[in-house]
Design an enzyme around this catalytic site. Sequence first.
Site, mmCIF file in Angstrom:
data_model
loop_
_atom_site.group_PDB
_atom_site.id
_atom_site.type_symbol
_atom_site.label_atom_id
_atom_site.label_comp_id
_atom_site.label_asym_id
_atom_site.label_seq_id
_atom_site.Cartn_x
_atom_site.Cartn_y
_atom_site.Cartn_z
ATOM 1 N N ARG A 105 0.822 -1.213 0.000
ATOM 2 C CA ARG A 105 0.000 0.000 0.000
ATOM 3 C C ARG A 105 0.858 1.266 0.000
ATOM 4 O O ARG A 105 0.493 2.288 -0.559
ATOM 5 C CB ARG A 105 -0.863 -0.052 1.269
ATOM 6 C CG ARG A 105 -2.052 0.793 1.287
ATOM 7 C CD ARG A 105 -2.790 0.536 2.572
ATOM 8 N NE ARG A 105 -1.870 0.076 3.637
ATOM 9 C CZ ARG A 105 -2.236 -0.197 4.866
ATOM 10 N NH1 ARG A 105 -3.487 -0.086 5.220
ATOM 11 N NH2 ARG A 105 -1.357 -0.597 5.774
ATOM 12 N N GLU A 118 8.720 -22.994 21.812
ATOM 13 C CA GLU A 118 9.380 -21.725 21.483
ATOM 14 C C GLU A 118 9.886 -21.091 22.770
ATOM 15 O O GLU A 118 9.292 -21.288 23.838
ATOM 16 C CB GLU A 118 8.390 -20.762 20.833
ATOM 17 C CG GLU A 118 7.834 -21.242 19.510
ATOM 18 C CD GLU A 118 6.793 -20.273 18.970
ATOM 19 O OE1 GLU A 118 7.172 -19.353 18.258
ATOM 20 O OE2 GLU A 118 5.612 -20.445 19.285
ATOM 21 N N HIS A 176 -0.032 -26.406 12.058
ATOM 22 C CA HIS A 176 1.281 -27.053 12.002
ATOM 23 C C HIS A 176 1.300 -28.444 12.648
ATOM 24 O O HIS A 176 1.761 -29.411 12.055
ATOM 25 C CB HIS A 176 2.337 -26.188 12.694
ATOM 26 C CG HIS A 176 2.439 -24.801 12.155
ATOM 27 N ND1 HIS A 176 2.430 -24.530 10.803
ATOM 28 C CD2 HIS A 176 2.556 -23.603 12.765
ATOM 29 C CE1 HIS A 176 2.538 -23.225 10.622
ATOM 30 N NE2 HIS A 176 2.617 -22.640 11.791
ATOM 31 N N HIS A 228 4.286 -23.615 6.325
ATOM 32 C CA HIS A 228 5.716 -23.744 6.034
ATOM 33 C C HIS A 228 6.340 -24.971 6.694
ATOM 34 O O HIS A 228 7.399 -25.425 6.280
ATOM 35 C CB HIS A 228 6.478 -22.468 6.393
ATOM 36 C CG HIS A 228 6.595 -22.207 7.855
ATOM 37 N ND1 HIS A 228 5.630 -21.571 8.579
ATOM 38 C CD2 HIS A 228 7.568 -22.511 8.733
ATOM 39 C CE1 HIS A 228 6.017 -21.505 9.839
ATOM 40 N NE2 HIS A 228 7.188 -22.066 9.958
ATOM 41 N N LYS A 275 9.637 -28.081 5.261
ATOM 42 C CA LYS A 275 10.898 -28.395 5.934
ATOM 43 C C LYS A 275 11.457 -29.709 5.405
ATOM 44 O O LYS A 275 10.716 -30.666 5.184
ATOM 45 C CB LYS A 275 10.675 -28.482 7.455
ATOM 46 C CG LYS A 275 10.501 -27.111 8.079
ATOM 47 C CD LYS A 275 10.327 -27.222 9.578
ATOM 48 C CE LYS A 275 10.140 -25.867 10.199
ATOM 49 N NZ LYS A 275 11.382 -25.082 10.286
ATOM 50 N N LYS A 295 4.782 -21.191 24.194
ATOM 51 C CA LYS A 295 5.750 -20.094 24.139
ATOM 52 C C LYS A 295 6.464 -19.989 25.468
ATOM 53 O O LYS A 295 5.968 -20.451 26.488
ATOM 54 C CB LYS A 295 5.011 -18.789 23.832
ATOM 55 C CG LYS A 295 4.375 -18.816 22.451
ATOM 56 C CD LYS A 295 3.954 -17.469 21.984
ATOM 57 C CE LYS A 295 3.431 -17.517 20.565
ATOM 58 N NZ LYS A 295 4.473 -17.758 19.567
ATOM 59 N N ASP A 310 -3.403 -21.107 16.653
ATOM 60 C CA ASP A 310 -2.184 -20.613 16.013
ATOM 61 C C ASP A 310 -1.245 -21.746 15.592
ATOM 62 O O ASP A 310 -0.535 -21.624 14.592
ATOM 63 C CB ASP A 310 -1.465 -19.665 16.994
ATOM 64 C CG ASP A 310 -0.389 -18.844 16.303
ATOM 65 O OD1 ASP A 310 -0.673 -18.307 15.217
ATOM 66 O OD2 ASP A 310 0.727 -18.737 16.849
ATOM 67 N N LYS A 327 -1.062 -18.340 6.320
ATOM 68 C CA LYS A 327 -1.892 -18.602 7.484
ATOM 69 C C LYS A 327 -2.164 -17.275 8.194
ATOM 70 O O LYS A 327 -1.359 -16.342 8.011
ATOM 71 C CB LYS A 327 -1.220 -19.608 8.405
ATOM 72 C CG LYS A 327 -0.189 -19.008 9.372
ATOM 73 C CD LYS A 327 0.221 -19.989 10.438
ATOM 74 C CE LYS A 327 0.477 -19.275 11.728
ATOM 75 N NZ LYS A 327 1.038 -20.047 12.805
HETATM 76 P P1 NAP Z 1 3.078 -7.140 8.127
HETATM 77 O O1 NAP Z 1 4.505 -7.032 8.486
HETATM 78 O O2 NAP Z 1 2.066 -6.394 8.929
HETATM 79 O O3 NAP Z 1 2.954 -6.674 6.600
HETATM 80 C C1 NAP Z 1 1.708 -6.475 5.983
HETATM 81 C C2 NAP Z 1 1.924 -6.165 4.519
HETATM 82 O O4 NAP Z 1 0.640 -6.000 3.929
HETATM 83 C C3 NAP Z 1 2.708 -4.880 4.275
HETATM 84 O O5 NAP Z 1 3.532 -5.052 3.153
HETATM 85 C C4 NAP Z 1 1.595 -3.891 3.984
HETATM 86 O O6 NAP Z 1 2.007 -2.844 3.146
HETATM 87 C C5 NAP Z 1 0.628 -4.750 3.220
HETATM 88 N N1 NAP Z 1 -0.725 -4.190 3.242
HETATM 89 C C6 NAP Z 1 -1.482 -3.886 4.309
HETATM 90 N N2 NAP Z 1 -2.672 -3.385 3.899
HETATM 91 C C7 NAP Z 1 -2.648 -3.383 2.543
HETATM 92 C C8 NAP Z 1 -3.569 -2.985 1.538
HETATM 93 N N3 NAP Z 1 -4.779 -2.472 1.824
HETATM 94 N N4 NAP Z 1 -3.195 -3.132 0.256
HETATM 95 C C9 NAP Z 1 -2.000 -3.644 -0.089
HETATM 96 N N5 NAP Z 1 -1.080 -4.033 0.825
HETATM 97 C C10 NAP Z 1 -1.401 -3.891 2.119
HETATM 98 O O7 NAP Z 1 2.573 -8.647 8.080
HETATM 99 P P2 NAP Z 1 3.470 -9.971 7.947
HETATM 100 O O8 NAP Z 1 4.014 -10.315 9.276
HETATM 101 O O9 NAP Z 1 4.401 -9.830 6.807
HETATM 102 O O10 NAP Z 1 2.352 -11.077 7.645
HETATM 103 C C11 NAP Z 1 1.734 -11.196 6.380
HETATM 104 C C12 NAP Z 1 0.840 -12.445 6.395
HETATM 105 O O11 NAP Z 1 1.638 -13.577 6.617
HETATM 106 C C13 NAP Z 1 -0.224 -12.452 7.495
HETATM 107 O O12 NAP Z 1 -1.362 -13.141 7.029
HETATM 108 C C14 NAP Z 1 0.431 -13.264 8.595
HETATM 109 O O13 NAP Z 1 -0.528 -13.886 9.430
HETATM 110 C C15 NAP Z 1 1.172 -14.273 7.755
HETATM 111 N N6 NAP Z 1 2.334 -14.869 8.441
HETATM 112 C C16 NAP Z 1 3.355 -14.089 8.886
HETATM 113 C C17 NAP Z 1 4.441 -14.669 9.499
HETATM 114 C C18 NAP Z 1 5.617 -13.844 9.963
HETATM 115 O O14 NAP Z 1 6.575 -14.438 10.464
HETATM 116 N N7 NAP Z 1 5.605 -12.558 9.830
HETATM 117 C C19 NAP Z 1 4.494 -16.068 9.669
HETATM 118 C C20 NAP Z 1 3.435 -16.848 9.187
HETATM 119 C C21 NAP Z 1 2.369 -16.233 8.581
HETATM 120 P P3 NAP Z 1 2.468 -1.416 3.723
HETATM 121 O O15 NAP Z 1 3.819 -1.634 4.316
HETATM 122 O O16 NAP Z 1 2.542 -0.570 2.536
HETATM 123 O O17 NAP Z 1 1.434 -1.005 4.715
#
Ligand code: NAP
Length: 484
Positions: A51, A216, A240, A178, A182, A331, A235, A148
């Site tokens: 965004r 964890e 998993h 993920h 593995k 955790k 979660d 997820k």
């Molecule tokens: P995050 O750090 O909050 O990043 C969210 C992303 O979505 C950012 O790039 C944000 O862009 C974009 N976004 C938000 N609103 C938007 C919109 N209206 N239009 C287009 N883009 C938009 O989240 P994350 O941790 O990467 O997680 C992403 C997904 O992966 C989630 O479903 C989460 O549950 C899953 N997940 C994450 C992890 C992890 O380790 N992080 C592990 C497993 C699963 P801007 O920066 O421009 O706002």
Amino acid sequence: MVSRVIPVESFDLVIFGGTGDLARRKILPALFRRFCAGQMEDGARIIGAARSEHTTAEYRRFVAEAIAEFNAGRSCETGTLDAFLDSISFVQIDAMGDTGWSELAGLMQPDRVRAFYFSVGPSLFGPLAERLHQHGMADSDTRIVVEKPFGRDLDSARALNVTLAQHFDESQIYRIDHYLGKETVQNLMAVRFGNMLFEPLWNSQYVDHIQITVAETVGVGGRGEYYDKSGAMRDMVQNHLMQLLCLIAMEPPAKFDPDAVRDEKLKVIRALDAVRAEDIVRGQYLAEAEKPGYLEHVDDQTSRTESFIALKLGISNWRWAGTPFYLRTGKRLRARTSEIAVVFKETPHSIFEDDGGRHRNILTIRLQPNEGMDLGVTIKEPGPGGMRLIDVPLDMTFADALGPDGEDVPDAYERLIMDVVRGNQTLFMRGDEVEAAWAWTDPLIAAWEARGDRPQAYESGSSGPEDALMLMHRDGRRWREIRP
Ligand code: NAP
């Protein structure tokens, strides 16, 4: 060891959420490693979409920093990073609005695989699918990757499946877990179905019980508010641990083909018994020194969300009736470790007079750290004297087997993203599997909510609540130690 790298056909991969935490820590470094391995053909393109506003040059700097931070120490030829960055561009897009969609559609090239990675919050999965369709990017060569959490209960997962199915065929939807990417998890299938040794013993006649632990050391940290609406059951267990359980318990599929494997996993979930209240232990971690306790991370000071859960499960089928499966995850535990232990029954009788007792074999499958497997076997203690027996591990740590410093063990995301491009869904969850897992999970959560059960407090750095230890002690068994 020479590893065989098969280039995948040229593709366009769009990462929605390209500026997010997951993209930075996992997706982009994984793509870079595959690029280094020579697996991405010339012409493959990666398009970050988010965004916020960035130029392509700024986004390339972001990618370079992510690689420097999360790929540190991994070797790659000089100059390769620049070549990789050349394949990357950025489009500002709003999943909920009109910004950027025409530009993205204009970038798509005909006659090549298109993959759209939904690395954004789950509320955006539906809008993204809809807009891809509206802007003509949802054709038969398109694949979508969905992160997820896939729903928070059966109803929401069903609704999401229905929304995605309006625009994409099931064969185009890659629901990622993920854990399935593995190396060890895939090796679990290789060990079970590529050897004669294990499968004849893989049943309730020879297996005493199976333990699955995902521990964890970190707490919920800044994710407290999000986590408090979820808890360890939603979660971790529903996805998993359930996937690991399925791979351990499933019947041999007729072939290693996506639907054959997923049909067998689904049968396991459908054969799970309802879990009795006394077979579930939930916990919440306490503060320790400088580290805050669970309740300090959340607004609701009466929260009953669990940061730890242990369960005893049964599977009602011919193979497993009578063999309990013990699952636990939490955790702020003693160590960060994930493992599956297949604990075989004791030898029926000891013929050695000097030997203290009967012995059992344990096959341990370690997911982290040090991905690998070991099989505990009994041998004679070396040296003169009587026949004293000792248990030793036949150890196969993949890092040792695969390369110096373990650097060739691919990260789960590397494998999974390349599988998306290849069109191989074997290691992704099918819609009916996810729904079946929620159908099993929902009544358990509803029951403890209706009873008003509170999670038990446990010390940070411990193995979880005392009652979790009792869950096995009362059956005359014990958990394997949680250790690094
Ligand atoms: P995050 O750090 O909050 O990043 C969210 C992303 O979505 C950012 O790039 C944000 O862009 C974009 N976004 C938000 N609103 C938007 C919109 N209206 N239009 C287009 N883009 C938009 O989240 P994350 O941790 O990467 O997680 C992403 C997904 O992966 C989630 O479903 C989460 O549950 C899953 N997940 C994450 C992890 C992890 O380790 N992080 C592990 C497993 C699963 P801007 O920066 O421009 O706002």
